[in-house]
Design a protein around this motif. Structure first.
Motif, PDB file in Angstrom:
ATOM      1  N   GLY A 126     -34.554   1.722   2.014  1.00 43.96           N
ATOM      2  CA  GLY A 126     -35.115   2.294   2.524  1.00 43.96           C
ATOM      3  C   GLY A 126     -33.847   3.195   2.297  1.00 43.96           C
ATOM      4  N   GLY A 127     -33.100   3.704   1.493  1.00 42.79           N
ATOM      5  CA  GLY A 127     -31.707   4.611   1.808  1.00 42.79           C
ATOM      6  C   GLY A 127     -30.948   5.060   3.360  1.00 42.79           C
ATOM      7  N   LEU A 128     -29.739   4.636   3.267  1.00 40.36           N
ATOM      8  CA  LEU A 128     -28.722   5.094   4.055  1.00 40.36           C
ATOM      9  C   LEU A 128     -27.178   5.592   2.954  1.00 40.36           C
ATOM     10  N   VAL A 129     -27.890   7.483   3.381  1.00 43.10           N
ATOM     11  CA  VAL A 129     -27.113   8.428   3.395  1.00 43.10           C
ATOM     12  C   VAL A 129     -26.055   9.037   4.753  1.00 43.10           C
ATOM     13  N   PRO A 130     -25.633  10.115   3.776  1.00 47.36           N
ATOM     14  CA  PRO A 130     -25.115  10.607   5.016  1.00 47.36           C
ATOM     15  C   PRO A 130     -25.944  12.092   6.084  1.00 47.36           C
ATOM     16  N   PHE A 131     -26.395  12.671   4.703  1.00 48.15           N
ATOM     17  CA  PHE A 131     -27.270  12.967   5.480  1.00 48.15           C
ATOM     18  C   PHE A 131     -29.084  12.974   6.432  1.00 48.15           C
ATOM     19  N   ASN A 132     -29.122  11.255   6.434  1.00 48.65           N
ATOM     20  CA  ASN A 132     -30.338  11.165   6.916  1.00 48.65           C
ATOM     21  C   ASN A 132     -30.119  10.269   8.622  1.00 48.65           C
ATOM     22  N   LEU A 133     -28.867  10.473   8.824  1.00 46.33           N
ATOM     23  CA  LEU A 133     -28.274  10.263  10.183  1.00 46.33           C
ATOM     24  C   LEU A 133     -29.295  10.162  11.250  1.00 46.33           C
ATOM     25  N   GLU A 134     -29.770  12.072  11.973  1.00 43.81           N
ATOM     26  CA  GLU A 134     -30.043  12.066  12.688  1.00 43.81           C
ATOM     27  C   GLU A 134     -31.886  11.881  12.846  1.00 43.81           C
ATOM     28  N   GLY A 135     -32.237  10.318  12.324  1.00 47.09           N
ATOM     29  CA  GLY A 135     -34.216   9.881  12.624  1.00 47.09           C
ATOM     30  C   GLY A 135     -33.854   9.758  11.444  1.00 47.09           C
ATOM     31  N   TYR A 170     -17.621   7.033   8.193  1.00 50.46           N
ATOM     32  CA  TYR A 170     -18.601   7.315   9.275  1.00 50.46           C
ATOM     33  C   TYR A 170     -19.963   6.689   9.283  1.00 50.46           C
ATOM     34  N   ALA A 171     -20.182   7.411   8.203  1.00 52.35           N
ATOM     35  CA  ALA A 171     -21.617   7.106   7.583  1.00 52.35           C
ATOM     36  C   ALA A 171     -22.496   6.064   7.829  1.00 52.35           C
ATOM     37  N   LEU A 172     -21.388   4.949   7.119  1.00 56.58           N
ATOM     38  CA  LEU A 172     -21.733   3.820   7.189  1.00 56.58           C
ATOM     39  C   LEU A 172     -21.460   3.418   8.321  1.00 56.58           C
ATOM     40  N   TYR A 173     -20.511   3.385   9.080  1.00 54.52           N
ATOM     41  CA  TYR A 173     -20.811   2.832  10.826  1.00 54.52           C
ATOM     42  C   TYR A 173     -21.586   3.126  11.442  1.00 54.52           C
ATOM     43  N   GLU A 174     -22.282   4.920  11.742  1.00 57.44           N
ATOM     44  CA  GLU A 174     -22.787   5.083  11.810  1.00 57.44           C
ATOM     45  C   GLU A 174     -24.547   4.517  11.738  1.00 57.44           C
ATOM     46  N   GLY A 175     -24.599   4.206  10.369  1.00 57.24           N
ATOM     47  CA  GLY A 175     -26.018   4.295   9.398  1.00 57.24           C
ATOM     48  C   GLY A 175     -25.909   2.689  10.321  1.00 57.24           C
ATOM     49  N   MET A 176     -24.637   1.663   9.937  1.00 53.51           N
ATOM     50  CA  MET A 176     -25.199   0.085  10.560  1.00 53.51           C
ATOM     51  C   MET A 176     -25.398   0.189  12.085  1.00 53.51           C
ATOM     52  N   LYS A 177     -24.678   1.172  12.633  1.00 55.67           N
ATOM     53  CA  LYS A 177     -25.441   0.467  14.278  1.00 55.67           C
ATOM     54  C   LYS A 177     -26.549   1.229  14.373  1.00 55.67           C
ATOM     55  N   GLN A 178     -27.136   2.525  13.526  1.00 53.67           N
ATOM     56  CA  GLN A 178     -28.658   2.093  14.075  1.00 53.67           C
ATOM     57  C   GLN A 178     -29.472   1.096  12.725  1.00 53.67           C
ATOM     58  N   ILE A 231     -17.528  -6.073   5.899  1.00 55.75           N
ATOM     59  CA  ILE A 231     -18.498  -6.831   7.116  1.00 55.75           C
ATOM     60  C   ILE A 231     -17.167  -6.941   7.831  1.00 55.75           C
ATOM     61  N   LEU A 232     -16.365  -5.872   8.286  1.00 55.56           N
ATOM     62  CA  LEU A 232     -15.457  -5.612   9.686  1.00 55.56           C
ATOM     63  C   LEU A 232     -16.701  -4.851  10.349  1.00 55.56           C
ATOM     64  N   LEU A 233     -17.073  -3.856   9.868  1.00 52.75           N
ATOM     65  CA  LEU A 233     -17.905  -3.072  10.422  1.00 52.75           C
ATOM     66  C   LEU A 233     -18.920  -3.860  10.377  1.00 52.75           C
ATOM     67  N   ALA A 234     -18.894  -4.457  10.052  1.00 53.80           N
ATOM     68  CA  ALA A 234     -20.706  -5.364  10.207  1.00 53.80           C
ATOM     69  C   ALA A 234     -20.686  -6.042  11.798  1.00 53.80           C
ATOM     70  N   LYS A 235     -19.107  -6.329  11.939  1.00 50.01           N
ATOM     71  CA  LYS A 235     -18.792  -7.334  13.226  1.00 50.01           C
ATOM     72  C   LYS A 235     -19.122  -6.912  14.360  1.00 50.01           C
ATOM     73  N   GLU A 236     -18.333  -5.310  14.389  1.00 52.28           N
ATOM     74  CA  GLU A 236     -18.310  -4.434  14.913  1.00 52.28           C
ATOM     75  C   GLU A 236     -19.990  -3.765  15.670  1.00 52.28           C
ATOM     76  N   THR A 237     -20.512  -3.857  14.165  1.00 46.78           N
ATOM     77  CA  THR A 237     -22.129  -2.971  14.923  1.00 46.78           C
ATOM     78  C   THR A 237     -23.293  -4.403  15.030  1.00 46.78           C
ATOM     79  N   GLY A 238     -22.845  -5.326  14.593  1.00 45.14           N
ATOM     80  CA  GLY A 238     -24.032  -6.381  15.292  1.00 45.14           C
ATOM     81  C   GLY A 238     -24.547  -6.214  13.835  1.00 45.14           C
ATOM     82  N   CYS A 239     -24.827  -5.416  12.782  1.00 42.95           N
ATOM     83  CA  CYS A 239     -25.772  -5.101  11.664  1.00 42.95           C
ATOM     84  C   CYS A 239     -25.779  -6.097  10.911  1.00 42.95           C
ATOM     85  N   ARG A 240     -27.102  -6.939  10.281  1.00 39.32           N
ATOM     86  CA  ARG A 240     -27.098  -8.370   9.501  1.00 39.32           C
ATOM     87  C   ARG A 240     -26.833  -7.455   8.250  1.00 39.32           C
TER      88      ARG A 240
END
Length: 454
Positions: A126-135, A170-178, A231-240
């Motif tokens: 599935g894609g992570l893009v700036p326009f699919n961060l709300e569901g 930002y989209a990368l960071y928020e997407g990683m959290k989700q 890698i830094l954002l993965a450390k911050e978010t816990g995303c694999r």
């Protein structure tokens, strides 16, 4: 006891090493491994290597084309090429189909497009893009994607409604959290878009036209920097995370360092990075253009060292085909960046790795099958073991042939491997106990593949 199918007398790659033995199949699953097994159907694999079927973890199929890319690679031809090349299952990228796979609606459109058209099993990104961060990320998870994919490098066509789009920080960071909450892996195309885009623009304005000049606009640091950032954002978010198609050993070193520090990160390289090098690109032409670019011989040697030291988890094709007109450009900067390669992973890698560089058969099987299956939790795939799907590729070693365009099952028969002598051959491909390709019969007319939903 008699079985549905027995592959007899082959050199079978099992976990831990290869054994001269028989493998039996019942109901599409591996039922027994041993000697003197008998079956209703028997395949004599004397002189052949029996490997787990390849799990190609990076394949682009452009189906549906949305009226924009209808003549690009479809499921019928793409999975036929898989069968012919020993690829029994693959992970499908969320682009270049239109619409891109970014939510429940587009995922279902993709599933419908492939129904009854598969000669290989397909896991979905599935894609992570700036326009699919709300569901959108949650919808994809519920719809059965095996993992997610994003681009840090520029991608997509903004004139096409529904096309893919690269992430900003930002989209990368928020997407990683989700995505971290789903427990699934985010695969990342890591290139520094602002720098590579500007360097390319300057070179083009200065009249550069060659592939060598194109490579120079995407220097090694433009890969290494975004890998560090991811890698830094993965450390911050816990995303694999997983870094796609690394083209330089320096990038692999960043991944190895992070993994040693406890970060859940892996990486891949591609067959073409292990086969071609910069100085030969212009003689071949834009058919060999890709991103990240194919680097110099030193980088290639460094990648082989990383592969053999098992710092690279798996090797993929990054099969990214297009129509011939998008490759037939006098100016390399104007050509589509993508290589058609899914049909020539197994034979090229076997020749270049096992036959020319002494790679063990055990490592070969892990690179093409076990490791990608494990990373994306395709639990029935990737190894010859009782209870797993009966997916095999039978390889004839020390059997050189020259690849011709007419050998290719792609919709558009273009490939940088055309005219090359490849030192091994795929003799037969078996998906869940059914032969989908043999040298004697060609590609089967049956569509026995299925979507793997997680």
């Amino acid at each position: 006891m008699s079985y549905d199918l027995v592959i007899k007398n082959g050199l079978v790659i099992l976990e831990g090493g290869e054994v001269q033995t028989d493998v039996a199949v019942n109901d599409g699953l591996i039922a027994a491994i041993g000697t003197d097994l008998t079956g209703e159907k028997e395949i004599d694999a004397t002189g052949l290597v029996v490997s787990p079927g390849m799990v190609d973890a990076h394949v682009h199929i452009t189906d549906p084309g949305g009226g924009y890319r209808d003549e690009w690679e479809g499921y019928v031809t793409g999975t036929a090429a898989c069968a012919k090349g020993g690829v029994t299952s693959f992970m499908e990228m969320p682009l270049n189909q239109v619409p891109a796979t970014v939510d429940a609606k587009s995922l279902n459109i993709k599933y419908q497009a492939g129904e009854g058209k598969l000669k290989a099993d397909v896991g979905s990104f599935g894609g992570l893009v700036p326009f699919n961060l709300e569901g959108g990320i949650q919808e994809l998870n519920e719809g059965g994607v095996a993992a997610y994919k994003c681009f840090m490098g520029t991608c997509g066509d903004r004139t096409i409604d529904g096309d893919f789009m690269n992430v900003d920080d930002y989209a990368l960071y928020e997407g990683m959290k989700q995505i971290a909450k789903t427990g699934k892996v985010l695969a990342i195309h890591a290139e520094n878009a602002p720098i590579t885009d500007k360097l390319g623009e300057i070179a083009y304005k200065n009249g550069e036209t060659t592939l060598k000049a194109y490579v120079a606009t995407r220097p090694v640091f433009t890969e290494v920097e975004p890998i560090r950032r991811a890698i830094l954002l993965a450390k911050e978010t816990g995303c694999r995370i997983h870094i796609c198609h690394i083209a330089c050993p320096e990038g692999v070193e960043e991944v190895t360092k992070a993994r040693n520090e406890g970060v859940d990160v892996t990486c891949e390289t591609c067959t073409h990075y292990l086969y071609f090098e910069t100085d030969e690109l212009d003689a071949i032409g834009p058919v060999v253009k890709c991103s990240p670019p194919i680097r110099d011989k030193k980088a290639q040697d460094g990648l082989w060292e990383k592969v053999l030291r098992e710092e690279i988890a798996f090797v993929t094709s990054d099969h990214s085909p297009c129509t011939p007109d998008l490759k037939e450009k006098d100016n390399a900067f104007e050509a589509w960046g993508g290589i058609s390669g899914v049909q020539n992973n197994v034979d090229v890698l076997f020749d270049e790795g096992v036959q020319k560089r002494g790679m063990s058969l055990d490592l070969f099987a892990r690179l093409i099958a076990t490791n990608p299956a494990d990373r994306y939790e395709l639990t029935q795939k990737g190894r010859i073991s009782v209870g797993k799907d009966a997916d095999f590729v039978l390889i004839k070693p020390n059997a050189p042939y020259m690849l011709k365009a007419e050998d290719l099952a792609y919709r558009n028969q273009i490939s940088p491997y055309i005219g090359r002598e490849i030192g091994a051959q795929v003799v037969q491909t078996i998906l869940r106990g059914t032969t989908v390709y043999s040298q004697d019969e060609g590609v089967s007319e049956e569509f026995v593949g299925t979507f793997i939903k997680k």
